[in-house]
Design a protein around this motif. Structure first.
Motif, short mmCIF file in Angstrom:
data_model
loop_
_atom_site.label_atom_id
_atom_site.label_comp_id
_atom_site.label_asym_id
_atom_site.label_seq_id
_atom_site.Cartn_x
_atom_site.Cartn_y
_atom_site.Cartn_z
N SER A 31 32.96 27.92 30.25
CA SER A 31 33.22 27.74 28.81
C SER A 31 34.70 27.79 28.46
CB SER A 31 32.47 28.82 28.02
OG SER A 31 33.01 30.11 28.30
N TYR A 32 35.56 28.00 29.46
CA TYR A 32 36.99 28.16 29.18
C TYR A 32 37.78 26.89 29.50
CZ TYR A 32 35.82 33.07 28.76
OH TYR A 32 35.25 34.25 28.36
N ASP A 33 38.76 26.61 28.64
CA ASP A 33 39.64 25.46 28.85
C ASP A 33 40.74 25.75 29.87
OD1 ASP A 33 38.48 23.69 26.80
OD2 ASP A 33 39.22 25.20 25.40
N ALA A 34 41.09 27.02 30.01
CA ALA A 34 42.20 27.39 30.91
C ALA A 34 42.15 28.88 31.20
CB ALA A 34 43.54 27.03 30.27
N LEU A 35 42.89 29.27 32.24
CA LEU A 35 43.03 30.68 32.60
C LEU A 35 44.50 31.07 32.50
CD1 LEU A 35 40.82 30.87 35.84
CD2 LEU A 35 40.10 31.08 33.46
N ILE A 36 44.74 32.33 32.13
CA ILE A 36 46.10 32.86 32.00
C ILE A 36 46.28 34.00 32.99
CG2 ILE A 36 47.74 34.03 30.47
CD1 ILE A 36 46.22 32.73 28.11
N PHE A 37 47.40 33.98 33.72
CA PHE A 37 47.74 35.06 34.64
C PHE A 37 49.15 35.56 34.34
CE2 PHE A 37 44.62 32.70 37.22
CZ PHE A 37 43.83 33.73 37.72
N THR A 38 49.32 36.88 34.30
CA THR A 38 50.67 37.45 34.18
C THR A 38 50.99 38.33 35.39
OG1 THR A 38 49.84 39.32 32.89
CG2 THR A 38 50.65 37.42 31.65
N SER A 39 50.14 38.28 36.41
CA SER A 39 50.35 39.12 37.59
C SER A 39 49.79 38.44 38.82
CB SER A 39 49.65 40.47 37.40
OG SER A 39 49.47 41.14 38.63
N LYS A 40 50.56 38.46 39.90
CA LYS A 40 50.05 37.89 41.15
C LYS A 40 48.92 38.75 41.71
CE LYS A 40 53.56 39.89 44.27
NZ LYS A 40 54.06 40.88 43.32
N ASN A 41 48.90 40.05 41.35
CA ASN A 41 47.80 40.92 41.79
C ASN A 41 46.47 40.46 41.20
OD1 ASN A 41 49.44 42.69 43.30
ND2 ASN A 41 50.01 43.82 41.47
N ALA A 42 46.52 39.94 39.97
CA ALA A 42 45.30 39.42 39.35
C ALA A 42 44.80 38.19 40.11
CB ALA A 42 45.56 39.07 37.89
N VAL A 43 45.74 37.35 40.54
CA VAL A 43 45.38 36.14 41.29
C VAL A 43 44.72 36.51 42.62
CG1 VAL A 43 46.24 34.03 42.38
CG2 VAL A 43 47.28 34.83 40.25
N THR A 44 45.39 37.37 43.40
CA THR A 44 44.87 37.70 44.73
C THR A 44 43.58 38.52 44.65
OG1 THR A 44 46.38 39.61 44.81
CG2 THR A 44 47.13 37.58 45.85
N SER A 48 39.84 37.20 46.01
CA SER A 48 39.17 37.91 47.11
C SER A 48 37.65 37.85 47.01
CB SER A 48 39.64 39.37 47.15
OG SER A 48 39.15 40.10 46.03
N TYR A 49 37.12 37.52 45.82
CA TYR A 49 35.66 37.46 45.70
C TYR A 49 35.15 36.28 44.86
CZ TYR A 49 36.42 39.70 41.13
OH TYR A 49 36.85 40.00 39.86
N ASN A 50 36.06 35.46 44.33
CA ASN A 50 35.64 34.33 43.49
C ASN A 50 36.60 33.17 43.70
OD1 ASN A 50 35.44 32.57 41.13
ND2 ASN A 50 34.16 34.15 40.20
N GLN A 51 36.05 31.99 43.99
CA GLN A 51 36.89 30.81 44.21
C GLN A 51 36.83 29.82 43.05
OE1 GLN A 51 38.68 30.69 47.32
NE2 GLN A 51 37.91 32.79 47.29
#
Length: 209
Positions: A31-44, A48-51
């Motif tokens: 349901s989302y148009d985009a994702l926002i990240f402000t931390s590389k820890n959030a990305v990694t 680790s459990y969702n592609q």
């Protein structure tokens, strides 16, 4: 000078005071148009459990986070110029107007990004995908006089001061203005030019000269 994580940067010694623990969230990105990240820890942590996150356009705060996301197969749509949390939110306003987005983050949110977007014609939800846990040393850390300590998040301030006594001869470098707000009154940090550890080290080297 000391970096309070295991990230290797030339001229700096590593003194890890925290660890990152992923929090598994059951996420549906459809349901989302985009994702926002402000931390590389959030990305990694998310990776680790969702592609499935890789199918969405990504709006990220800084080149370092963009590099990590891109290397994992993410599609970078925008990289922030301001590189500080609250300023980044204002950069996103014209880009995400009337869209629904998901802010992927840690358990300690230190900027007003979600609030800023939600009050400016953007629907922004948040998903917590990791937490920062302090490492508890049995002995108090004692650094040499006149040491420079680099703080890369509010958690590093908390975890360092749980494990060490601050000496007035120490110098503190803050990675950004958001982190700067979390220092106790007896520590007056110097803020780096950009939100990267390399920039913090550069600032520390300038102070030596």
């Amino acid at each position: 000078m000391y970096i309070l994580s295991d990230k290797k940067v030339k001229w700096a010694k590593n003194l890890p005071v925290f660890k990152i623990e992923p929090i598994k969230a059951d996420l549906d990105f459809s349901s989302y148009d985009a994702l926002i990240f402000t931390s590389k820890n959030a990305v990694t942590s998310l990776n680790s459990y969702n592609q499935a996150w890789k199918s969405k356009p990504l709006y990220v705060i800084a080149p370092q986070t963009a590099k990590v996301a891109s290397n994992l197969g993410g599609k970078i749509k925008f990289v922030g110029k301001e590189k500080h949390g609250n300023e980044f939110a204002y950069e996103l306003l014209p880009l995400l107007k009337n869209k629904k987005v998901l802010y992927v983050c840690g358990s300690k949110i230190v900027s007003n990004l979600v609030e800023t977007l939600n009050t400016n014609d953007i629907i922004c939800d948040e998903a917590i995908v990791y937490e920062t846990v302090c490492i508890n040393n049995k002995k108090k850390i004692k650094l040499p006089k006149n040491s420079t300590v680099i703080f890369s998040s509010p958690s590093t301030i908390d975890c360092f001061l749980k494990n060490a006594l601050w000496d007035k001869s120490y110098k503190a470098i803050s990675i950004g203005h958001t982190t700067e707000k979390y220092f106790p009154s007896y520590i007056k940090p110097i803020v780096s030019e950009t939100t990267s550890l390399d920039s913090c080290v550069k600032k520390a080297l300038e102070l030596r000269n």
